[in-house]
Write a protein that holds these residues in place. Structure first.
Motif, PDB file in Angstrom:
ATOM      1  N   ASN A  80       0.818  -1.212   0.000  1.00 14.03           N
ATOM      2  CA  ASN A  80       0.000   0.000   0.000  1.00 14.03           C
ATOM      3  C   ASN A  80       0.845   1.251   0.000  1.00 14.03           C
ATOM      4  O   ASN A  80       1.974   1.260   0.493  1.00 14.03           O
ATOM      5  N   VAL A  81       0.256   2.316  -0.525  1.00 11.50           N
ATOM      6  CA  VAL A  81       0.826   3.662  -0.416  1.00 11.50           C
ATOM      7  C   VAL A  81      -0.196   4.528   0.305  1.00 11.50           C
ATOM      8  O   VAL A  81      -1.371   4.548  -0.060  1.00 11.50           O
ATOM      9  N   LEU A  82       0.246   5.215   1.343  1.00  9.45           N
ATOM     10  CA  LEU A  82      -0.642   6.101   2.100  1.00  9.45           C
ATOM     11  C   LEU A  82      -0.406   7.534   1.630  1.00  9.45           C
ATOM     12  O   LEU A  82       0.627   8.138   1.915  1.00  9.45           O
ATOM     13  N   LEU A  83      -1.368   8.065   0.884  1.00 11.56           N
ATOM     14  CA  LEU A  83      -1.239   9.413   0.337  1.00 11.56           C
ATOM     15  C   LEU A  83      -1.488  10.460   1.420  1.00 11.56           C
ATOM     16  O   LEU A  83      -2.039  10.163   2.487  1.00 11.56           O
ATOM     17  N   LEU A  84      -1.091  11.700   1.117  1.00 12.71           N
ATOM     18  CA  LEU A  84      -1.183  12.780   2.103  1.00 12.71           C
ATOM     19  C   LEU A  84      -2.327  13.739   1.823  1.00 12.71           C
ATOM     20  O   LEU A  84      -2.916  14.294   2.748  1.00 12.71           O
ATOM     21  N   ASN A  85      -2.643  13.966   0.545  1.00 14.45           N
ATOM     22  CA  ASN A  85      -3.574  15.030   0.174  1.00 14.45           C
ATOM     23  C   ASN A  85      -4.796  14.496  -0.553  1.00 14.45           C
ATOM     24  O   ASN A  85      -4.746  13.440  -1.184  1.00 14.45           O
ATOM     25  N   ALA A  86      -5.867  15.282  -0.505  1.00 11.08           N
ATOM     26  CA  ALA A  86      -7.132  14.853  -1.105  1.00 11.08           C
ATOM     27  C   ALA A  86      -7.063  14.789  -2.627  1.00 11.08           C
ATOM     28  O   ALA A  86      -7.826  14.066  -3.256  1.00 11.08           O
ATOM     29  N   ALA A  87      -6.144  15.549  -3.241  1.00 14.76           N
ATOM     30  CA  ALA A  87      -6.107  15.627  -4.706  1.00 14.76           C
ATOM     31  C   ALA A  87      -5.156  14.621  -5.341  1.00 14.76           C
ATOM     32  O   ALA A  87      -5.205  14.417  -6.557  1.00 14.76           O
ATOM     33  N   GLN A  88      -4.294  13.970  -4.539  1.00 12.43           N
ATOM     34  CA  GLN A  88      -3.205  13.173  -5.119  1.00 12.43           C
ATOM     35  C   GLN A  88      -3.685  12.008  -5.980  1.00 12.43           C
ATOM     36  O   GLN A  88      -3.218  11.820  -7.101  1.00 12.43           O
ATOM     37  N   ALA A  89      -4.614  11.208  -5.453  1.00 11.30           N
ATOM     38  CA  ALA A  89      -5.035  10.001  -6.176  1.00 11.30           C
ATOM     39  C   ALA A  89      -5.699  10.364  -7.498  1.00 11.30           C
ATOM     40  O   ALA A  89      -5.409   9.776  -8.548  1.00 11.30           O
ATOM     41  N   ALA A  90      -6.602  11.357  -7.476  1.00 13.06           N
ATOM     42  CA  ALA A  90      -7.299  11.758  -8.706  1.00 13.06           C
ATOM     43  C   ALA A  90      -6.313  12.355  -9.712  1.00 13.06           C
ATOM     44  O   ALA A  90      -6.438  12.129 -10.928  1.00 13.06           O
ATOM     45  N   ALA A  91      -5.306  13.103  -9.224  1.00 10.59           N
ATOM     46  CA  ALA A  91      -4.320  13.699 -10.136  1.00 10.59           C
ATOM     47  C   ALA A  91      -3.533  12.622 -10.870  1.00 10.59           C
ATOM     48  O   ALA A  91      -3.283  12.729 -12.082  1.00 10.59           O
ATOM     49  N   LEU A  92      -3.135  11.580 -10.161  1.00  8.01           N
ATOM     50  CA  LEU A  92      -2.382  10.496 -10.799  1.00  8.01           C
ATOM     51  C   LEU A  92      -3.293   9.676 -11.712  1.00  8.01           C
ATOM     52  O   LEU A  92      -2.853   9.184 -12.757  1.00  8.01           O
ATOM     53  N   ASP A  93      -4.564   9.505 -11.331  1.00 10.73           N
ATOM     54  CA  ASP A  93      -5.519   8.822 -12.214  1.00 10.73           C
ATOM     55  C   ASP A  93      -5.681   9.571 -13.534  1.00 10.73           C
ATOM     56  O   ASP A  93      -5.810   8.961 -14.602  1.00 10.73           O
TER      57      ASP A  93
END
Length: 744
Positions: free
Chosen positions: A549-562
Motif C-alpha cells: 500500500n501507499v498512504l497518500l497525504l492530500n485529497a487531490a493526489q489520487a485523482a491527479a495520478l488517475d
C-alpha cells in the motif's frame, strides 16, 4: 379479640363449608389422547404461532452469520428472531426492531454495564437484567414493555436526574441530548429528591472540548473511547459513590488527534464543543452530507450551516472509511473557511499593490501573457484541495496551449502513474483489520491519516498484530517496534537479515504501508523496488490479498495520478515564464524566476499570493460540487453547503472562461460534460462511493531499477498535524491547537 374479628372468622368458615359441599356433587371426567402424551406436540397445539407483522431492525442494521450453524432463536415480546451466537440481549432486541434505552453502552466500545438504563425482563429470571451485558441464550424470552421493566427504567432515570442540574435552557446539548429524550420517553413525571444536588469542578481538556462536569452521569463512554480508540490514557474515573467524577489524573490537556469524538459519544452536556459553545441550536442548522478534504482519507462528514456560514462539522457513518469518528483537524478547521478569503479578481500594479478588477479584465491580462510565453515555458500546478473536474480542465487547457508541464502538489517531480496499484491503498482501509503484521515505511499514520491510524490501532488491540516502523522517531499510540530510520533497514529486510523478517515472512496477511513523503525523494524508484521485493518475498501480494500500500497525504493526489498529471520535464518551475497555480500553496516560489508571470487561482490568501501577479478567486470545497478520490481509490463527491464568497467562481468554470478568452476553448461548459471527458481518461472517478481495485500489480510489471539508493534517513512528511493546507493555516482554532497541544 374484638367482635368484628370473631364475626369475620365465622363468616369465612361458613363460606368454606358451602363451597366444599357444592364441589362434591360434580364428577370430573379425564379424557386422554395420544397427542397429549407428546409434550412437543402439546406445546405446539397450546401455543399457536401468532401471525406477527415483519419488523425492521433498528437503524437498518444487518446481521452477518459467520457460521449459520451457530444461529440461535430468541423471542422478543413474543416475536421470534434469529441471531448469531454470542450476541447480547440488547442487540437481539435491536434486530427485532425494539430500541432499548441506554447511556453507557456503545457499539464500538467495550461493555461497561454501569448505567442500568437498559433493564429488561427475561422469563425465569428473578429480577430485571442489564440487556447490554447479558448474552442471549437459545429460546430466551425477553420482555421489554412489561410493568416491571418500565418501573425499573423509571427508577434508574430518577436516580440519574437526582444530581443532574436543570441546565437545559443554557446547555449546548439541548435538542440532541439523550438524557432529555429518554427522560421524556422512559422517566417518571416527578422526582422525590429534595436534598442539595452535588456539584463538580470543571476540567480543562484543551481548546476543543468544553466540560461542565456537574452534568456528567458517569457512563464512562469518554474514558473507554480515550483508552480503546484514541489510545491515550488521559481520562479516568476518580472517587466513589456520590464523590465519583471523571477527569485527568493530573492537571493536563487531552492530547489526542481524535479528542473531539468524545463530544459525539457523550450522551449528556458534560462534554461539548468549545468553539461551537453558545453559537447555535441544532434545529437552526441545515445539514449537508459531504466529504472531508484535509487529508487523503476522505472521511464522510455532515456540514451544519446557518445562512452563509459553516457552524460545525460532524462525522457521518461509513464503515469502510472512517466508521463514525473523525479527526480533530476535520472537525474544527471550519473557521478557516471564513478567514483570509479571496473575494475579487486582482492584478498587481506597477507599485506592487493589488487592485481589484473585473473578471473580464483579469482573464484578458492572463490570456495575453500566456500567448507571449513559449509552450514549454508554461507550467501548471494543482493544489492539495483540487477536485478532479478542475484538474481535468487545467490539464486539457494547458495541453491546448501546447504545454504538458502540469502536476499536483505532493506527488513529487516525476511521479510514477503507470499503475494504480503503485499509488493507492490496495488493502483498503477496512481491509487493514484482516492484517496480522504491519510494516510502516517512512510514514507516520497518526499525523498523516488519523483515521487509518485508528484502524491500525483497532486491529492491534483486537488481534495483537505486530507493527514494525522504519522512519524518524515518532509517537505511536500502540505497541510497535522501531526497526530503523532509513533505507538500510529496507535492504536488510529484503535480504532476510533483519530480526523483523521472521515475523513478516510468517505472517498470514502481511501489510506494507509506504508513506507518500517518499515521492519527494530522488531515489524513490529504488526504494519502491526494494519494498516490492520485500512484498514478493513475504507473499504480501497474491490472489485474494494485496498487502502492498501507499498512504497518500492530500485529497487531490489520487485523482491527479488517475488523470495523468505528470510533468514532462524535471525542474520546470525553475525555467517557467508563465506559472499557473491552482490552489498550490506549498510550491517553493523562491525557485520561480523573477521575470516569470504567476497566476494564483484559489480561495485563501496563503503563501503563493505574495508572489502572484494576478489573483483569481475560487470557491472552497464547501461551496462547490466536486469529485475527490481518497487514498484507497474510492471516488466521493462534495456538494455545496453554503454560497460562494464575494465574486468567487468554481475552479473549472474559471479555466473554461479563460480558455475561451485565450482562443483555445474547451469543449465542455457543464459539470456533466466535463465528467463525460473524465470518463474517457479515468472512468473509475465516476463510480461514486465504489472502490475500483487496481487491475495489475506493480510487483510483476514494474521494470528493474538500476539507480542506487540514497542512505539518507526518511524525513517526517507532516511537521504540524493541525496546519497542512491553506484552510487549516487560516483557522484560529487550529492555531490554538498547534500552540497548546504540539510538543515544543
Amino acid at each position: 379479640m374484638g367482635l368484628g374479628q370473631l364475626a369475620s372468622r365465622a363468616l369465612l368458615r361458613s363460606s368454606r363449608l358451602t363451597t366444599a359441599t357444592r364441589t362434591s356433587h360434580f364428577l370430573r371426567t379425564i379424557v386422554s389422547t395420544p397427542e397429549l402424551h407428546n409434550s412437543e406436540v402439546a406445546a405446539a397445539q397450546s401455543q399457536p404461532e401468532p401471525d406477527l407483522p415483519k419488523r425492521n431492525p433498528v437503524g437498518g442494521a444487518r446481521i452477518h452469520f459467520p457460521n449459520p450453524d451457530d444461529a440461535i432463536e430468541v423471542f422478543v415480546d413474543g416475536y421470534p428472531v434469529k441471531i448469531p451466537k454470542g450476541m447480547t440481549v440488547l442487540q437481539a432486541c435491536e434486530i427485532a426492531g425494539v430500541d432499548i434505552p441506554r447511556f453507557c453502552y456503545h457499539s464500538r466500545l467495550s461493555i461497561a454495564g454501569n448505567c442500568r438504563m437498559c433493564l429488561v425482563e427475561v422469563e425465569k429470571s428473578p429480577k430485571p437484567v442489564a440487556s447490554c451485558a447479558m448474552p442471549a441464550l437459545p429460546g430466551m424470552k425477553i420482555k421489554t414493555d412489561t410493568p416491571i421493566a418500565k418501573k425499573a427504567r423509571e427508577g434508574v432515570m430518577e436516580f440519574l436526574l437526582m444530581n443532574h442540574p436543570l441546565d437545559c435552557p443554557i446547555c449546548d446539548q439541548g435538542g440532541e441530548c439523550d438524557l432529555q429524550d429518554q427522560s421524556m420517553a422512559f422517566g417518571s413525571d416527578r422526582g422525590r429528591f429534595t436534598e442539595m444536588k452535588r456539584s463538580v469542578v470543571d476540567k480543562n481538556l484543551g481548546p476543543l472540548v468544553k466540560t461542565v462536569m456537574t452534568r456528567c452521569i458517569q457512563c464512562t463512554r469518554c474514558v473507554r473511547f480515550a483508552t480503546e480508540v484514541a489510545g491515550v490514557q488521559d481520562l479516568g474515573i476518580l472517587g466513589r459513590g456520590s464523590g465519583e467524577e471523571i477527569g485527568t489524573y493530573v492537571e493536563r490537556l487531552m492530547a489526542s488527534e481524535l479528542s473531539g469524538n468524545v463530544i459525539d459519544i457523550c450522551p449528556v452536556g458534560a462534554l461539548t464543543s468549545k468553539p461551537f459553545a453558545f453559537k447555535a441550536r441544532n434545529w437552526e442548522l441545515k445539514g449537508t452530507e459531504s466529504v472531508d478534504v484535509t487529508d487523503a482519507v476522505g472521511s464522510n462528514i455532515r456540514i451544519d450551516s446557518r445562512g452563509p456560514e459553516v457552524m460545525r462539522i460532524l462525522p457521518r457513518l461509513n464503515e469502510d472509511i472512517n466508521e463514525e469518528w473523525i479527526s480533530d483537524k476535520t472537525r474544527f478547521f471550519y473557521d478557516g473557511l471564513k478567514r483570509q478569503r479571496l473575494n475579487d479578481p486582482m492584478i498587481r500594479g506597477a507599485d506592487g499593490r493589488f487592485k481589484t478588477v473585473s473578471w473580464r479584465d483579469a482573464l484578458a491580462v492572463v490570456a495575453e501573457v500566456m500567448h507571449q510565453a513559449k509552450p514549454e515555458e508554461i507550467v501548471g500546478v494543482a493544489g492539495k484541495l483540487s477536485d478532479a473536474e478542475s484538474m481535468m480542465a487545467l490539464k486539457d487547457f494547458l495541453n491546448k496551449m501546447g504545454s504538458n508541464n502540469i502536476w499536483c502538489e505532493g506527488n513529487g517531480p516525476n511521479p510514477n502513474a503507470d499503475f494504480r496499484s503503485g499509488y493507492i491503498m490496495n488493502t483498503t482501509i477496512g481491509g487493514l483489520e484482516n492484517a496480522d503484521v504491519f510494516l510502516l515505511v517512512g510514514t507516520q499514520p497518526r499525523v498523516e491519516a488519523a483515521m487509518v491510524n485508528a484502524r491500525i490501532k483497532k486491529t492491534v488491540r483486537a488481534t495483537n498484530a505486530t507493527v514494525g516502523y522504519i522512519g524518524p522517531a515518532a509517537d505511536f499510540n500502540y505497541d510497535h517496534q522501531h526497526l530503523g530510520t532509513g533505507p538500510q533497514t529496507l535492504i536488510e529486510l529484503a535480504e532476510g537479515r533483519h530480526p523483523f523478517w521472521s515475523a513478516l515472512s510468517n505472517a498470514k496477511n502481511p501489510v506494507i504501508i509506504v508513506g507518500a513523503g517518499i515521492f519527494e525523494r530522488k531515489d524513490k524508484d529504488a526504494i519502491f523496488s526494494t519494498v516490492v521485493a520485500i512484498a514478493k518475498n513475504a507473499n504480501a501480494v497474491r490472489p485474494g490479498w494485496n498487502g502492498l500500500n501507499v498512504l497518500l497525504l492530500n485529497a487531490a493526489q489520487a485523482a491527479a495520478l488517475d488523470l495523468g498529471l505528470v510533468p514532462e520535464s524535471n525542474g520546470s518551475v525553475e525555467s517557467a515564464k508563465f506559472l499557473y497555480l491552482m490552489g498550490a500553496d506549498d510550491v517553493n516560489v523562491e525557485k520561480v524566476p523573477d521575470d516569470a508571470f504567476v497566476v494564483y487561482q484559489g480561495h485563501h490568501g496563503d503563501r503563493s499570493v505574495y508572489r502572484a501577479n494576478v489573483i483569481l478567486p475560487s470557491s472552497a470545497f464547501t461551496e462547490k460540487e466536486g469529485t475527490f478520490a481518497n487514498t484507497e481509490g474510492c471516488a466521493q463527491t462534495t456538494v455545496p453547503a453554503v454560497p460562494t464568497v464575494g465574486d468567487a467562481r468554481d475552479d473549472w468554470k474559471i479555466i473554461r472562461a479563460l480558455s475561451e478568452v485565450a482562443g483555445a476553448q474547451l469543449p465542455y461548459d457543464t459539470l456533466s460534460a466535463i465528467r463525460s471527458r473524465i470518463r474517457t481518461v479515468a472512468p473509475n472517478l465516476l463510480h461514486t462511493d465504489e472502490r475500483e481495485p487496481a487491475t495489475f500489480s506493480t510487483s510483476s510489471l514494474r521494470p528493474e531499477i538500476k539507480e542506487k539508493m540514497d542512505m539518507a534517513p526518511f524525513e517526517t512528511a507532516v511537521k504540524n498535524f493541525y496546519m497542512t493546507d491553506s484552510v487549516t493555516r487560516a483557522s484560529k482554532i487550529m492555531a490554538q491547537c498547534s500552540a497548546l497541544l504540539l510538543k515544543k
